[in-house]
Design a protein around this motif. Structure first.
Motif, PDB file in Angstrom:
ATOM      1  N   ILE A  38      38.177  26.500  24.206  1.00 46.97           N
ATOM      2  CA  ILE A  38      38.432  28.198  22.760  1.00 46.97           C
ATOM      3  C   ILE A  38      37.331  27.919  22.156  1.00 46.97           C
ATOM      4  N   VAL A  39      36.592  27.154  21.869  1.00 46.99           N
ATOM      5  CA  VAL A  39      35.551  27.180  21.202  1.00 46.99           C
ATOM      6  C   VAL A  39      34.459  28.047  21.776  1.00 46.99           C
ATOM      7  N   PRO A  40      33.833  27.175  22.622  1.00 46.39           N
ATOM      8  CA  PRO A  40      32.848  27.789  23.705  1.00 46.39           C
ATOM      9  C   PRO A  40      33.272  29.691  23.502  1.00 46.39           C
ATOM     10  N   ALA A  41      34.496  29.293  24.397  1.00 48.40           N
ATOM     11  CA  ALA A  41      34.822  30.497  25.137  1.00 48.40           C
ATOM     12  C   ALA A  41      35.015  31.838  23.764  1.00 48.40           C
ATOM     13  N   LEU A  42      35.457  31.495  22.608  1.00 46.76           N
ATOM     14  CA  LEU A  42      34.676  32.591  21.685  1.00 46.76           C
ATOM     15  C   LEU A  42      33.488  32.967  20.772  1.00 46.76           C
ATOM     16  N   VAL A 147      29.431  23.017  17.130  1.00 48.36           N
ATOM     17  CA  VAL A 147      30.024  21.068  17.324  1.00 48.36           C
ATOM     18  C   VAL A 147      29.949  20.960  15.819  1.00 48.36           C
ATOM     19  N   VAL A 148      28.450  21.493  14.900  1.00 49.91           N
ATOM     20  CA  VAL A 148      28.783  21.729  13.830  1.00 49.91           C
ATOM     21  C   VAL A 148      29.949  22.481  12.563  1.00 49.91           C
ATOM     22  N   LEU A 149      29.894  22.930  13.572  1.00 48.26           N
ATOM     23  CA  LEU A 149      31.723  24.065  13.043  1.00 48.26           C
ATOM     24  C   LEU A 149      32.504  23.756  12.631  1.00 48.26           C
ATOM     25  N   VAL A 150      33.129  22.918  14.192  1.00 45.11           N
ATOM     26  CA  VAL A 150      34.364  22.416  14.682  1.00 45.11           C
ATOM     27  C   VAL A 150      34.457  20.652  13.850  1.00 45.11           C
ATOM     28  N   THR A 151      33.053  20.435  13.564  1.00 46.74           N
ATOM     29  CA  THR A 151      32.856  19.128  12.704  1.00 46.74           C
ATOM     30  C   THR A 151      33.087  19.338  11.449  1.00 46.74           C
TER      31      THR A 151
END
Length: 372
Positions: A38-42, A147-151
């Protein structure tokens, strides 16, 4: 033991918080794969919908000087708001109130991207569209930012009930989306490391100087958590160890044992395989056990032994970074070919992780076996 119980009785809130993040078994690997998609797709959809990068790159190619004082700050603010609404907010919703829709969101985004690509093909603008795609360096930057955002989102949300418990760090066996954070940081650092750029002139003193901020942060975390009596799960890294010390140890190992980036991938796989054999031979029982002696290694056994897993993962990331950015034998090759190879490599590691989890040993954050 009695003093530990006494401390908990004096601070019942700390005990409740420890129980809230304890005894968790994680989620399924398929759900983690869906969340990871989901994250890279967005991010990809956001880039495709924005012409800011294209206009900026065109200005640079024309040799125009871009003066900072002439920047349109209102435009930057609007871009920031759009980024939040199209990337940050959807991730936050999927990781909280829309957790049951994770699979549907992942499939929908993949279909949307596929439809967009087919539309570009049908409009015979594929070549022009590909020429405007961001460089691999921009892709890596996007990955590191993601990575930083999700963390940050997970660390802030994990203390609230709205955050699904299966997404939090697993106790012993199993994995949640938060268990991917440390591994993602290691890979992100490896891709842009000195080793990946084949810089071998760094002395041991320079290596020590480069890890000094990590050591400082490691000790600062110990002092800050103990100073405010914050709950720390001992089974994660040990009594005194934390992830900053792990990053510093991996950096020192890589500086001492110098391996050409062409061979780092193979060496990393051998280290992971050897570590897994050691675990299956009885080391896993020692690491899972709650018994600890007074020596420093036993007190921090989880963090110290997991260095091998992180080091193997780091070396694989170094090999990938060298392959993407430095290897002269790949110059002039079609970028799409490189992208496809990276996708194949990622899919292969996912399949390998599923096989190892099913037939060798369950995924375990405590032993860092998910790095295999």
């Amino acid at each position: 033991m009695e003093s530990r119980l006494l401390d908990k009785s004096l601070n019942p809130n700390k005990l409740l918080k420890e129980q809230f993040v304890s005894n968790l078994t994680g989620s399924s690997l398929t759900e983690i794969a869906a969340l990871s998609t989901i994250v890279p797709a967005l991010v990809v959809l956001r880039k495709w919908s924005s012409g800011d990068n294209t206009r900026r790159d065109a200005a640079k190619k024309n040799g125009d000087r871009v003066l900072p004082v002439r920047k349109d700050w209102m435009q930057y603010f609007c871009t920031l708001v759009v980024d939040y609404l199209t990337v940050v907010l959807p991730v936050l919703l999927v990781f909280t109130v829309l957790d049951e829709w994770a699979y549907m969101c992942s499939i929908s985004l993949v279909i949307l991207i596929a439809v967009y690509i087919m539309f570009k093909r049908s409009q015979s603008h594929l070549k022009a569209g590909l020429s405007q795609l961001p460089s691999l360096r921009a892709d890596i930057s996007s990955y590191r930012v993601s990575v930083v955002l999700v963390t940050c989102l997970c660390i802030l949300a994990v203390d609230f009930k709205i955050f699904p418990r299966r997404y939090a760090k697993a106790e012993t066996y199993g994995s949640g989306i938060m268990d991917l954070g440390v591994g993602s940081f290691v890979v992100a650092n490896a891709l842009v490391s000195r080793q990946a750029r084949n810089i071998t002139t760094m002395s041991f003193r320079t290596a020590l100087s480069s890890i000094s901020p990590l050591v400082f942060l490691g000790f600062a975390r110990i002092l800050s958590t103990s100073g405010v009596d914050y709950q720390v799960h001992v089974g994660e890294y040990g009594v005194h160890w934390n992830f900053f010390f792990t990053l510093a140890a991996v950096s020192i190992l890589t500086s001492i044992v110098r391996i050409h980036p062409k061979h780092c991938g193979l060496v990393g796989l051998l280290i992971l395989a050897g570590y897994q054999i050691w675990l299956s031979s009885g080391l896993n029982e020692y690491l899972i056990s709650d018994k600890r002696s007074a020596d420093l290694i036993s007190q921090n056994k989880e963090g110290i032994y997991s260095i091998l897993g992180y080091w193997g993962m780091f070396l694989i990331g170094v090999s990938l970074g060298y392959y993407l950015f430095v290897d002269t034998s790949l110059k002039g090759k079609n970028r799409n070919t490189q992208v496809v190879k990276v996708w194949v490599l990622a899919a292969s590691f996912w399949i390998l992780a599923i096989i190892l989890d099913s037939y060798i040993e369950r995924v375990s954050r405590r032993m860092e076996t998910y790095s295999a």
